[in-house]
Scaffold this motif. Sequence first.
Motif, PDB file in Angstrom:
ATOM      1  N   GLU A  56       0.811  -1.218   0.000  1.00 45.61           N
ATOM      2  CA  GLU A  56       0.000   0.000   0.000  1.00 45.61           C
ATOM      3  C   GLU A  56       0.846   1.270   0.000  1.00 45.61           C
ATOM      4  O   GLU A  56       0.480   2.259  -0.611  1.00 45.61           O
ATOM      5  CB  GLU A  56      -0.904   0.037   1.236  1.00 45.61           C
ATOM      6  CG  GLU A  56      -2.062  -0.898   1.160  1.00 45.61           C
ATOM      7  CD  GLU A  56      -2.950  -0.769   2.365  1.00 45.61           C
ATOM      8  OE1 GLU A  56      -4.165  -0.798   2.148  1.00 45.61           O
ATOM      9  OE2 GLU A  56      -2.458  -0.643   3.493  1.00 45.61           O
ATOM     10  N   GLU A  57       1.954   1.252   0.712  1.00 49.75           N
ATOM     11  CA  GLU A  57       2.752   2.469   0.848  1.00 49.75           C
ATOM     12  C   GLU A  57       3.414   2.869  -0.473  1.00 49.75           C
ATOM     13  O   GLU A  57       3.342   4.012  -0.888  1.00 49.75           O
ATOM     14  CB  GLU A  57       3.812   2.291   1.936  1.00 49.75           C
ATOM     15  CG  GLU A  57       4.517   3.569   2.295  1.00 49.75           C
ATOM     16  CD  GLU A  57       5.366   3.405   3.528  1.00 49.75           C
ATOM     17  OE1 GLU A  57       5.397   4.357   4.310  1.00 49.75           O
ATOM     18  OE2 GLU A  57       5.999   2.352   3.720  1.00 49.75           O
ATOM     19  N   SER A  58       4.028   1.903  -1.151  1.00 48.98           N
ATOM     20  CA  SER A  58       4.747   2.212  -2.388  1.00 48.98           C
ATOM     21  C   SER A  58       3.882   2.035  -3.630  1.00 48.98           C
ATOM     22  O   SER A  58       4.221   2.539  -4.699  1.00 48.98           O
ATOM     23  CB  SER A  58       5.981   1.318  -2.517  1.00 48.98           C
ATOM     24  OG  SER A  58       5.598  -0.026  -2.759  1.00 48.98           O
ATOM     25  N   GLY A  59       2.785   1.271  -3.505  1.00 49.47           N
ATOM     26  CA  GLY A  59       1.963   0.957  -4.672  1.00 49.47           C
ATOM     27  C   GLY A  59       2.564  -0.139  -5.532  1.00 49.47           C
ATOM     28  O   GLY A  59       2.020  -0.495  -6.570  1.00 49.47           O
ATOM     29  N   GLN A  60       3.691  -0.698  -5.098  1.00 48.16           N
ATOM     30  CA  GLN A  60       4.392  -1.725  -5.865  1.00 48.16           C
ATOM     31  C   GLN A  60       3.663  -3.061  -5.785  1.00 48.16           C
ATOM     32  O   GLN A  60       3.234  -3.494  -4.718  1.00 48.16           O
ATOM     33  CB  GLN A  60       5.809  -1.901  -5.325  1.00 48.16           C
ATOM     34  CG  GLN A  60       6.594  -2.990  -6.006  1.00 48.16           C
ATOM     35  CD  GLN A  60       7.955  -3.205  -5.363  1.00 48.16           C
ATOM     36  OE1 GLN A  60       8.275  -2.618  -4.347  1.00 48.16           O
ATOM     37  NE2 GLN A  60       8.744  -4.053  -5.968  1.00 48.16           N
ATOM     38  N   GLU A  61       3.517  -3.698  -6.933  1.00 47.49           N
ATOM     39  CA  GLU A  61       2.961  -5.039  -6.985  1.00 47.49           C
ATOM     40  C   GLU A  61       4.040  -6.001  -6.500  1.00 47.49           C
ATOM     41  O   GLU A  61       5.129  -6.061  -7.064  1.00 47.49           O
ATOM     42  CB  GLU A  61       2.557  -5.373  -8.421  1.00 47.49           C
ATOM     43  CG  GLU A  61       1.837  -6.668  -8.549  1.00 47.49           C
ATOM     44  CD  GLU A  61       1.399  -6.944  -9.958  1.00 47.49           C
ATOM     45  OE1 GLU A  61       2.030  -7.804 -10.597  1.00 47.49           O
ATOM     46  OE2 GLU A  61       0.446  -6.286 -10.422  1.00 47.49           O
ATOM     47  N   LEU A  62       3.750  -6.750  -5.440  1.00 46.09           N
ATOM     48  CA  LEU A  62       4.725  -7.666  -4.858  1.00 46.09           C
ATOM     49  C   LEU A  62       4.643  -9.055  -5.469  1.00 46.09           C
ATOM     50  O   LEU A  62       5.642  -9.754  -5.550  1.00 46.09           O
ATOM     51  CB  LEU A  62       4.521  -7.752  -3.343  1.00 46.09           C
ATOM     52  CG  LEU A  62       4.617  -6.424  -2.588  1.00 46.09           C
ATOM     53  CD1 LEU A  62       4.244  -6.622  -1.132  1.00 46.09           C
ATOM     54  CD2 LEU A  62       6.009  -5.832  -2.729  1.00 46.09           C
ATOM     55  N   ASP A  63       3.447  -9.458  -5.849  1.00 43.11           N
ATOM     56  CA  ASP A  63       3.276 -10.781  -6.462  1.00 43.11           C
ATOM     57  C   ASP A  63       1.941 -10.804  -7.182  1.00 43.11           C
ATOM     58  O   ASP A  63       1.071  -9.980  -6.910  1.00 43.11           O
ATOM     59  CB  ASP A  63       3.314 -11.873  -5.392  1.00 43.11           C
ATOM     60  CG  ASP A  63       3.835 -13.198  -5.927  1.00 43.11           C
ATOM     61  OD1 ASP A  63       3.925 -13.355  -7.163  1.00 43.11           O
ATOM     62  OD2 ASP A  63       4.150 -14.076  -5.115  1.00 43.11           O
ATOM     63  N   ARG A  64       1.808 -11.736  -8.114  1.00 44.80           N
ATOM     64  CA  ARG A  64       0.555 -11.931  -8.839  1.00 44.80           C
ATOM     65  C   ARG A  64       0.483 -13.388  -9.253  1.00 44.80           C
ATOM     66  O   ARG A  64       1.497 -14.066  -9.395  1.00 44.80           O
ATOM     67  CB  ARG A  64       0.456 -11.012 -10.052  1.00 44.80           C
ATOM     68  CG  ARG A  64       1.375 -11.398 -11.185  1.00 44.80           C
ATOM     69  CD  ARG A  64       1.167 -10.665 -12.507  1.00 44.80           C
ATOM     70  NE  ARG A  64       0.542  -9.396 -12.418  1.00 44.80           N
ATOM     71  CZ  ARG A  64      -0.695  -9.105 -12.907  1.00 44.80           C
ATOM     72  NH1 ARG A  64      -1.388 -10.026 -13.519  1.00 44.80           N
ATOM     73  NH2 ARG A  64      -1.192  -7.907 -12.810  1.00 44.80           N
ATOM     74  N   TRP A  65      -0.731 -13.858  -9.425  1.00 43.25           N
ATOM     75  CA  TRP A  65      -0.956 -15.201  -9.932  1.00 43.25           C
ATOM     76  C   TRP A  65      -2.150 -15.134 -10.874  1.00 43.25           C
ATOM     77  O   TRP A  65      -3.147 -14.496 -10.535  1.00 43.25           O
ATOM     78  CB  TRP A  65      -1.269 -16.169  -8.786  1.00 43.25           C
ATOM     79  CG  TRP A  65      -1.373 -17.577  -9.287  1.00 43.25           C
ATOM     80  CD1 TRP A  65      -0.371 -18.475  -9.392  1.00 43.25           C
ATOM     81  CD2 TRP A  65      -2.551 -18.213  -9.768  1.00 43.25           C
ATOM     82  NE1 TRP A  65      -0.861 -19.642  -9.917  1.00 43.25           N
ATOM     83  CE2 TRP A  65      -2.200 -19.497 -10.160  1.00 43.25           C
ATOM     84  CE3 TRP A  65      -3.870 -17.797  -9.919  1.00 43.25           C
ATOM     85  CZ2 TRP A  65      -3.108 -20.400 -10.690  1.00 43.25           C
ATOM     86  CZ3 TRP A  65      -4.790 -18.691 -10.465  1.00 43.25           C
ATOM     87  CH2 TRP A  65      -4.404 -19.981 -10.829  1.00 43.25           C
TER      88      TRP A  65
END
Length: 70
Positions: A56-65
Amino acid sequence: MAPATPAPGRFLTAYTAGRPVVHGRWNGRAAAVRKFAGWVGEYGGLPGPRIVLVDEESGQELDRWPQERA
């Protein structure tokens, strides 16, 4: 007394056929990663599934499936 502002966390959303069906928020990365893995098993069989974990803080996607972008 005003409610406390929650600390930034990890936000997890599961989609089916391009529409969100469930979402959750966890402050700890380890908890969010465990939930991510569980959601892949629980929601991965839905039509057109996509599960995304975002900081939430950076908006970075950490993982996806699945890994491929639709």
